[in-house]
Design an enzyme around this catalytic site. Structure first.
Site, PDB file in Angstrom:
ATOM      1  CB  SER A 103     -15.898  50.150  46.133  1.00  0.00           C
ATOM      2  OG  SER A 103     -17.016  50.221  47.005  1.00  0.00           O
ATOM      3  CE  LYS A 104     -10.043  54.869  49.325  1.00  0.00           C
ATOM      4  NZ  LYS A 104      -9.499  55.957  48.560  1.00  0.00           N
ATOM      5  NE  ARG A 105     -20.815  51.747  47.462  1.00  0.00           N
ATOM      6  CZ  ARG A 105     -21.505  50.621  47.285  1.00  0.00           C
ATOM      7  NH1 ARG A 105     -22.390  50.241  48.165  1.00  0.00           N
ATOM      8  NH2 ARG A 105     -21.294  49.882  46.211  1.00  0.00           N
TER       9      ARG A 105
END
Ligand code: GLU
Length: 485
Positions: free
Chosen positions: A258-260
């Site tokens: 994910s972006k995280r």
């Protein structure tokens, strides 16, 4: 039940000797170039460069609603930044719609496809029924063998592939092995919509054929598509390309990226101060291995890359590894080149900052020491910020703390008088500070720290006496005076 060998048998997973590999990267410009796409591009590029083949670029812009010019520009820009140069001009899929239609018509004429007049309401009813019966939702082939003359006049239709109904479609995949699909689970897919536009499946197959693509290396989210595309390739009696479906990239915790975790657009990595060679090395290791080698230059990667060593399990994204590789490539970059990179980065910043001739000379002179301590270009640009302009630097919190009243007094009463009469070289300045520390019964560090704080605005920097030599006598003394109390 006959197995429909819809791919090359495993033993044929090498090409005829006289065939030159042609690979492609085929992004959909509905979003930016992200890390998974960049890895796909890299693997295709490497294999093409390794084999002396071609690496082509196809922009799959058939989704008119979601494709944007900005995304196309970002993809081209991202690939250019990663130095993954493609051969020839990019192919734009949407512009080839007439050709895709032509093939759909050909399949129709040859009896490999048929017109389906099922209305949206009928299809909806079919789905509702299947759902109610707990069956998978599939087109039931109601127009497959029906005479088109039975259709109401002027009724609109789609063109569907007459796919095999029994047997298997097997994707022989260099990464995944043989992946088998029961044909009864693959329904007759739409090739041409009722408005005459080609579907993605048709466009991909036709474009790959026309572009002479021999190898299709892409994310394993396309594995199911491969089975459907193979059915189409077989209907057309076209050569089957070699497939390699790459396992997805996961986050360090094993969850979907994910972006995280770092599933960012490629330009975000540039903005974070990563250099292209480190990115290439990192992306390469994210799914391909060469023994235990971690540091693999692009040159080595081109020499060694093969399809056999692509990993079968999802790889994990790890910023720490990327940082370490980046630090390695920063250290390996010639000083003048690195100074230019820092300058370019400063110019991209908001507000843009440009360096004076003096600042540039200082930056280059101190580069050997600066680049030892940083992981990214941003860290490098920040670590060197005291070199950019004359005048006392802004103090960070630590430097502020280090400059206690006693420390400021030390600068005024002891450091400045000693330095004012010292020859301005790192060795002589260090000797002066040493004898001063001895005289005062202090450690060298206790004397050096306030000097560092005043001259660099920080409590960590390259060796301070080297810094003083690079900053120069007049400017260093001015800074010491500014913070002397
Ligand atoms: N356009 C597809 C994507 O961006 C890739 C298609 C392919 O590689 O066959 O996911």
């Amino acid at each position: 039940m006959r197995a429909c060998y819809a791919g090359r048998p495993p033993k044929n997973l090498t090409m005829a000797e006289n065939e030159t590999p042609v690979l492609r990267f085929a992004p959909s410009p509905t979003g930016f170039l992200h890390i998974g796409g960049a890895r796909t591009a890299l693997f295709n590029w490497l294999y093409a460069r390794h084999t002396g083949g071609k690496f082509l670029l196809r922009i799959e812009d058939t989704d008119r609603q979601r494709s944007t010019e900005a995304a196309i520009a970002a993809i081209l820009d991202g690939l250019s930044w990663l130095e993954l140069n493609w051969d020839g001009e990019p192919v734009y899929q949407y512009a080839r719609a007439a050709r895709h239609r032509e093939i759909a018509e050909q399949l129709l004429a040859e009896g490999h496809a048929y017109r389906c007049y099922a209305t949206p309401a009928e299809l909806e009813e079919m789905r509702t029924k299947q759902r109610a019966e707990g069956k998978p939702m599939r087109y039931d082939g109601r127009w497959r063998d029906r005479d088109p003359s039975e259709a109401p006049p002027d009724a609109s239709f789609v063109i569907r592939l007459k796919a095999p109904r029994s047997g298997e479609t097997i994707v022989h995949d260099v990464v995944q092995g043989d992946v088998r699909f029961a044909n009864e689970n693959l329904d007759d897919m739409v090739l041409l919509r009722s408005d005459g536009t080609p579907t993605y499946m048709l466009a991909v197959v036709v474009d790959d054929y026309d572009m002479g693509i021999t190898h299709i290396i892409r994310g394993d989210d396309h594995l199911n598509n491969a089975a459907r595309q193979l059915q189409l390739i077989h209907a057309l009696d076209w050569p089957v390309p070699i497939y390699g479906h790459l396992p997805l990239i996961h986050g360090p915790d094993g969850a979907k990226l994910s972006k995280r975790h770092g599933a960012l657009a490629v330009d975000a990595y540039r903005d974070m101060g990563y250099v292209p060679e480190a990115m290439r090395n990192y992306l390469l290791r994210l799914g391909w291995s060469h023994g235990n080698d971690e540091i693999i230059s692009t040159e080595q990667a081109i020499a060694w890359f093969d399809l056999e060593h692509i990993g079968r399990s999802p790889s994990r994204f790890d910023f720490k590894k990327l940082d370490n590789l980046n630090a390695h490539y920063l250290r390996a970059t010639p000083d003048a080149e690195l100074a230019k990179e820092v300058e370019a980065l400063l110019e991209r910043m908001q507000p843009p900052q440009s360096l004076s001739g003096v600042a540039r000379t200082r930056l280059q002179a101190l580069m050997p020491a600066l680049k030892e301590r940083v992981k990214t270009l941003i860290e490098l640009a920040t670590a060197a910020d005291f070199l950019y302009a004359d005048g006392p630097p802004a103090l960070d919190t630590q430097a502020e703390k280090a400059l206690t009243p006693d420390a400021r007094k030390l600068l005024r009463d002891d450091v400045l008088p000693a330095f004012e009469k010292s020859e301005w070289r790192a060795e002589t300045l260090e000797a002066a500070a040493r004898s001063l520390a001895e005289r005062l019964g202090m450690k060298l560090g206790q004397v050096a720290q306030p000097i560092r704080a005043a001259v660099t605005g920080k409590t960590s920097s390259p060796p301070i006496f080297e810094v003083l030599a690079v900053v120069g006598k007049e400017e260093s003394l001015a800074r010491l005076r500014a913070y002397a109390g």
